[in-house]
Design a protein around this motif. Structure first.
Motif, PDB file in Angstrom:
ATOM      1  N   UNK A  68      48.099  98.476  31.556  1.00 46.63           N
ATOM      2  CA  UNK A  68      48.211  97.012  31.531  1.00 46.63           C
ATOM      3  C   UNK A  68      49.048  96.485  32.694  1.00 46.63           C
ATOM      4  N   UNK A  69      50.182  97.131  32.966  1.00 49.10           N
ATOM      5  CA  UNK A  69      51.022  96.671  34.067  1.00 49.10           C
ATOM      6  C   UNK A  69      50.286  96.727  35.390  1.00 49.10           C
ATOM      7  N   UNK A  70      49.645  97.851  35.657  1.00 51.32           N
ATOM      8  CA  UNK A  70      48.887  98.009  36.894  1.00 51.32           C
ATOM      9  C   UNK A  70      47.736  97.010  36.944  1.00 51.32           C
ATOM     10  N   UNK A  71      47.098  96.807  35.800  1.00 54.00           N
ATOM     11  CA  UNK A  71      45.956  95.908  35.729  1.00 54.00           C
ATOM     12  C   UNK A  71      46.363  94.464  36.026  1.00 54.00           C
ATOM     13  N   UNK A  72      47.495  94.036  35.452  1.00 55.95           N
ATOM     14  CA  UNK A  72      47.942  92.658  35.659  1.00 55.95           C
ATOM     15  C   UNK A  72      48.462  92.435  37.073  1.00 55.95           C
ATOM     16  N   UNK A  73      49.051  93.467  37.660  1.00 65.08           N
ATOM     17  CA  UNK A  73      49.557  93.347  39.026  1.00 65.08           C
ATOM     18  C   UNK A  73      48.438  93.309  40.056  1.00 65.08           C
ATOM     19  N   UNK A  74      47.305  93.941  39.723  1.00 71.79           N
ATOM     20  CA  UNK A  74      46.175  93.953  40.648  1.00 71.79           C
ATOM     21  C   UNK A  74      44.864  93.861  39.913  1.00 71.79           C
ATOM     22  N   UNK A  75      44.582  92.726  39.263  1.00 70.16           N
ATOM     23  CA  UNK A  75      43.333  92.605  38.509  1.00 70.16           C
ATOM     24  C   UNK A  75      42.124  92.737  39.423  1.00 70.16           C
ATOM     25  N   UNK A  76      41.018  93.268  38.902  1.00 69.93           N
ATOM     26  CA  UNK A  76      39.820  93.415  39.738  1.00 69.93           C
ATOM     27  C   UNK A  76      39.340  92.067  40.239  1.00 69.93           C
ATOM     28  N   UNK A  77      39.231  91.952  41.560  1.00 67.06           N
ATOM     29  CA  UNK A  77      38.904  90.656  42.155  1.00 67.06           C
ATOM     30  C   UNK A  77      37.465  90.583  42.649  1.00 67.06           C
ATOM     31  N   UNK A  78      36.878  91.732  42.968  1.00 67.55           N
ATOM     32  CA  UNK A  78      35.511  91.753  43.478  1.00 67.55           C
ATOM     33  C   UNK A  78      34.739  92.898  42.829  1.00 67.55           C
ATOM     34  N   UNK A  79      33.445  92.920  43.094  1.00 68.79           N
ATOM     35  CA  UNK A  79      32.609  93.995  42.542  1.00 68.79           C
ATOM     36  C   UNK A  79      32.904  95.332  43.212  1.00 68.79           C
TER      37      UNK A  79
END
Length: 257
Positions: A68-79
């Motif tokens: 979750x921490x990693x995901x929130x710090x760098x959410x997927x922005x492109x395909x």
């Protein structure tokens, strides 16, 4: 084949094994781990030395889902984000994929199994797709594949309620092929993969292509649609509140000391 400690990769007798190796963090998957698995699958798809793939975790934990921490710090922005590269890679992988699942398999820990050809579970396996509870929608084309596999009523129960279900239920649903004691699951997956690796690769690839032909385009379309919705919902209040509550639980409560 790889020295990335969180994803171990090895090749033996035609079987490439990817091991989730972040047990101290419950095998929560980071962007770097997604990238490593995506790269491995891309390479294996065109490597004639690889005839089958095994994805496995530890006998106590398969994966707690996204870190979750990693995901929130760098959410997927492109395909082209690592998580979407991995999902495309596993959903279109032309050779057999075998999974061994023990302990919790949360979120993508469950949805990735919908793209595997054979799944063996320890009797301690617990599956869940709690996206609604986090203010999100399903991913990995699970909104299409789960109803196809389980029937609408059961898929609605696991996707709308987001509650975990155990190995026996997964077996009844058709998500897993066999249940064994946890210490035997990885070895069973390896044996089955070795059987596959001994067969003509062209026959395996063509048989898998034909079985998946009717749904391949739908899976790709649904995965893309889910990705758009997931990205939008991630920015909305419900998800922010749910993730905030999750992160707050991880902080020590010094008021009780």
């Amino acid at each position: 084949m790889s020295d990335f400690k969180d994803i171990l990769s090895s090749l033996d007798a035609g079987v490439m094994t990817l091991t989730l190796n972040r047990v101290d963090k419950k095998n929560a998957i980071t962007a770097a781990m997604y990238a490593a698995m995506a790269d491995a699958l891309d390479a294996a798809a065109v490597d004639p030395a690889v005839r089958a793939v095994v994805i496995q975790g530890h006998e106590s934990i398969f994966s707690a889902g996204n870190d979750i921490g990693d995901f929130l710090n760098g959410p997927p922005a492109t395909h082209e984000s690592p998580v979407f590269r991995f999902l495309r890679g596993i959903s279109t992988f032309p050779k057999p994929v075998v999974a061994s699942v023990c302990g919790p398999a949360v979120g993508i820990g469950t949805t990735m199994l919908l793209h595997c050809d054979l799944v063996y579970a320890g009797d301690n396996a617990a599956f869940s797709m709690p996206f609604v509870n986090l203010g999100l929608c399903p991913e990995a084309a699970s909104s299409f594949l789960a109803p196809q596999l389980m029937g609408y009523a059961r898929a609605a129960e696991v996707l709308l309620l987001g509650e975990p279900f155990m190995a026996e239920t997964a077996l009844e649903m058709g998500l897993v092929n066999r249940i064994v004691p946890p210490l035997e699951a990885n070895a069973l997956a390896q044996r089955q993969a070795q059987k596959l690796a001994a067969k003509p690769l062209s026959s395996l690839v063509e048989t898998k292509r034909l079985m998946k032909k009717g749904q391949a385009s739908v899976v790709a379309e649904r995965m893309a649609e889910e990705g758009v919705s997931f990205g939008r919902m991630l920015k909305e209040p419900a998800a922010r509140e749910a993730f905030g509550a999750f992160m707050a639980k991880r902080k020590p409560d010094f008021s009780k000391l």
